[in-house]
Design a protein around this motif. Structure first.
Motif, PDB file in Angstrom:
ATOM      1  N   GLN A 146       0.655  -0.866   0.096  1.00  0.00           N
ATOM      2  CA  GLN A 146       0.003   0.332  -0.484  1.00  0.00           C
ATOM      3  C   GLN A 146       0.979   1.211  -0.228  1.00  0.00           C
ATOM      4  O   GLN A 146       0.735   2.459  -0.583  1.00  0.00           O
ATOM      5  N   ARG A 149       2.231   1.874  -3.430  1.00  0.00           N
ATOM      6  CA  ARG A 149       0.874   2.453  -4.219  1.00  0.00           C
ATOM      7  C   ARG A 149       0.624   3.406  -3.618  1.00  0.00           C
ATOM      8  O   ARG A 149       0.110   4.303  -4.950  1.00  0.00           O
ATOM      9  N   MET A 195      -5.812  -1.420  -5.698  1.00  0.00           N
ATOM     10  CA  MET A 195      -6.863  -0.875  -4.594  1.00  0.00           C
ATOM     11  C   MET A 195      -8.163  -1.146  -4.958  1.00  0.00           C
ATOM     12  O   MET A 195      -8.850  -1.672  -5.668  1.00  0.00           O
ATOM     13  N   VAL A 196      -8.539  -1.706  -3.751  1.00  0.00           N
ATOM     14  CA  VAL A 196      -9.795  -1.507  -3.022  1.00  0.00           C
ATOM     15  C   VAL A 196     -10.802  -0.163  -3.457  1.00  0.00           C
ATOM     16  O   VAL A 196     -10.592   0.997  -2.270  1.00  0.00           O
ATOM     17  N   GLY A 198     -12.864   3.070  -1.174  1.00  0.00           N
ATOM     18  CA  GLY A 198     -12.161   3.678  -0.591  1.00  0.00           C
ATOM     19  C   GLY A 198     -11.086   3.532   0.309  1.00  0.00           C
ATOM     20  O   GLY A 198     -10.476   4.043   1.495  1.00  0.00           O
ATOM     21  N   SER A 199     -10.064   2.553   0.164  1.00  0.00           N
ATOM     22  CA  SER A 199      -8.728   2.789   0.820  1.00  0.00           C
ATOM     23  C   SER A 199      -8.013   4.204   0.917  1.00  0.00           C
ATOM     24  O   SER A 199      -8.446   4.818  -0.077  1.00  0.00           O
ATOM     25  N   PRO A 200      -7.030   4.115   1.595  1.00  0.00           N
ATOM     26  CA  PRO A 200      -6.456   5.023   1.905  1.00  0.00           C
ATOM     27  C   PRO A 200      -5.315   6.076   0.254  1.00  0.00           C
ATOM     28  O   PRO A 200      -5.524   6.589   0.251  1.00  0.00           O
ATOM     29  N   GLU A 201      -4.874   4.244  -0.467  1.00  0.00           N
ATOM     30  CA  GLU A 201      -4.656   4.885  -2.022  1.00  0.00           C
ATOM     31  C   GLU A 201      -5.716   5.711  -2.762  1.00  0.00           C
ATOM     32  O   GLU A 201      -5.482   6.392  -3.747  1.00  0.00           O
ATOM     33  N   HIS A 202      -6.859   5.051  -2.761  1.00  0.00           N
ATOM     34  CA  HIS A 202      -8.064   5.410  -3.545  1.00  0.00           C
ATOM     35  C   HIS A 202      -8.242   7.068  -3.092  1.00  0.00           C
ATOM     36  O   HIS A 202      -9.201   7.949  -3.759  1.00  0.00           O
ATOM     37  N   LYS A 247      -9.636 -13.666  -1.613  1.00  0.00           N
ATOM     38  CA  LYS A 247      -8.783 -11.903  -2.104  1.00  0.00           C
ATOM     39  C   LYS A 247      -9.902 -11.719  -2.932  1.00  0.00           C
ATOM     40  O   LYS A 247      -9.154 -10.956  -3.377  1.00  0.00           O
ATOM     41  N   ARG A 249     -11.703  -9.385  -5.083  1.00  0.00           N
ATOM     42  CA  ARG A 249     -11.474  -7.768  -5.195  1.00  0.00           C
ATOM     43  C   ARG A 249     -12.107  -7.049  -6.521  1.00  0.00           C
ATOM     44  O   ARG A 249     -11.795  -7.521  -7.394  1.00  0.00           O
ATOM     45  N   ILE A 251     -10.718  -4.075  -8.582  1.00  0.00           N
ATOM     46  CA  ILE A 251      -9.287  -3.731  -8.060  1.00  0.00           C
ATOM     47  C   ILE A 251      -8.945  -2.567  -9.315  1.00  0.00           C
ATOM     48  O   ILE A 251      -7.622  -2.169  -9.409  1.00  0.00           O
TER      49      ILE A 251
END
Length: 286
Positions: A146, A149, A195-196, A198-202, A247, A249, A251
């Motif tokens: 992460q 990314r 990335m999914v 709502g993730s920090p990188e999103h 896993k 998802r 992405i």
């Protein structure tokens, strides 16, 4: 205008078969195609030249290829001389309309020792679409870190928004007898971002929603097409892990420049495509 992004997993589907025809059939009909994990001379698909193969299968498209990782382990031919069969791993863009310029933007990476870490990149293609010039980026970010990314997405955004100041691949073209290239504000980022939602990188990509008013469309952040035109059903996935199904998802994404958000009329994931462990993501623009 129809756009599609597809991580090809070097042409190998969940059935472990290499079949480039399946990849070509899955994207045929799009106006602009963004592909990731396109390889040459890779052992896992019998040393296939996917760039040449896709160009042959999709002859009505202009195409560019950007090599992120290029390796030669010193392979020799039968005559004992250098074979020059380089293992190449990168991204590709195909377009029904001319691609007048392209750049390969290498993304930041770290020296990871516990897991393999390939150089990643974003391939920039300047396309002369009927509605006007458009920048399209085929993007592939790191899959296990992460932190990496986040660094890659920050760097990508800096380069994308600096396009006007940098001028793309060439400015002052008259010196060489060329017309000046257009410098469009509009862009589309498509690819496997690992990335999914709502993730920090999103959130680095799209901006943090206001806790009361929610997300806003602003000039300095790309807009996630999944939030437009009704999006996709909850629980949708774009990548399947056959070994660890938990896993699996979402992405793979398409992000559009803020001025283009109103033009997105539909977004969908093709769950029937079987040429890779990913699914194609389609977006239609008015």
């Amino acid at each position: 205008m129809k756009l599609v992004t597809y991580n090809t997993q070097y042409g190998v589907g969940r059935d472990a078969r290499y079949d480039l025809d399946r990849i070509a059939r899955a994207v045929d009909g799009a106006d602009i195609v963004s592909l990731q994990e396109v390889t040459r001379n890779f052992m896992r698909n019998d040393m296939a030249d996917m760039v040449d193969g896709l160009a042959r299968l999709l002859p009505d498209y202009f195409h560019v290829y950007g090599v992120a990782m290029d390796i030669d382990f010193g392979m020799l031919g039968t005559d004992g001389k250098p074979a020059n069969k380089r293992l190449q791993f990168g991204n590709m863009v195909l377009s029904r309309w001319p691609i007048v310029a392209s750049r390969n933007l290498l993304l930041p990476r770290s020296k990871r020792l516990s897991r393999g870490n390939l150089q990643r990149s974003a391939l920039e293609a300047l396309i002369m679409a009927p509605s006007g010039p458009l920048r399209v980026y085929s993007v592939h970010t790191d899959h296990v870190s992460q932190e990496e990314r986040i660094a890659q997405i920050r760097h990508l955004k800096e380069r994308v928004y600096a396009f006007a100041a940098e001028g793309g691949v060439l400015t002052g073209a008259a010196e060489y007898g060329f017309p000046e290239l257009p410098s469009p504000e509009e862009f589309v980022l498509m690819g496997d971002f690992n990335m999914v939602p709502g993730s920090p990188e999103h959130l680095v990509m799209t901006g943090v929603p206001d806790p009361v008013e929610g997300p806003q469309i602003v000039a300095h952040h790309p807009v996630d097409a999944y939030t437009l035109a009704g999006g996709v059903p909850d629980g949708s996935v774009s990548w399947t892990d056959t070994t660890h199904p938990e896993k699996t998802r979402l992405i793979d994404y398409v992000f559009v420049q803020a001025n283009m958000a109103a033009r997105v009329t539909s977004v969908r994931i093709d769950s029937d495509a079987a040429g890779s462990d990913h699914q194609p993501v389609w977006v239609e623009l008015a």
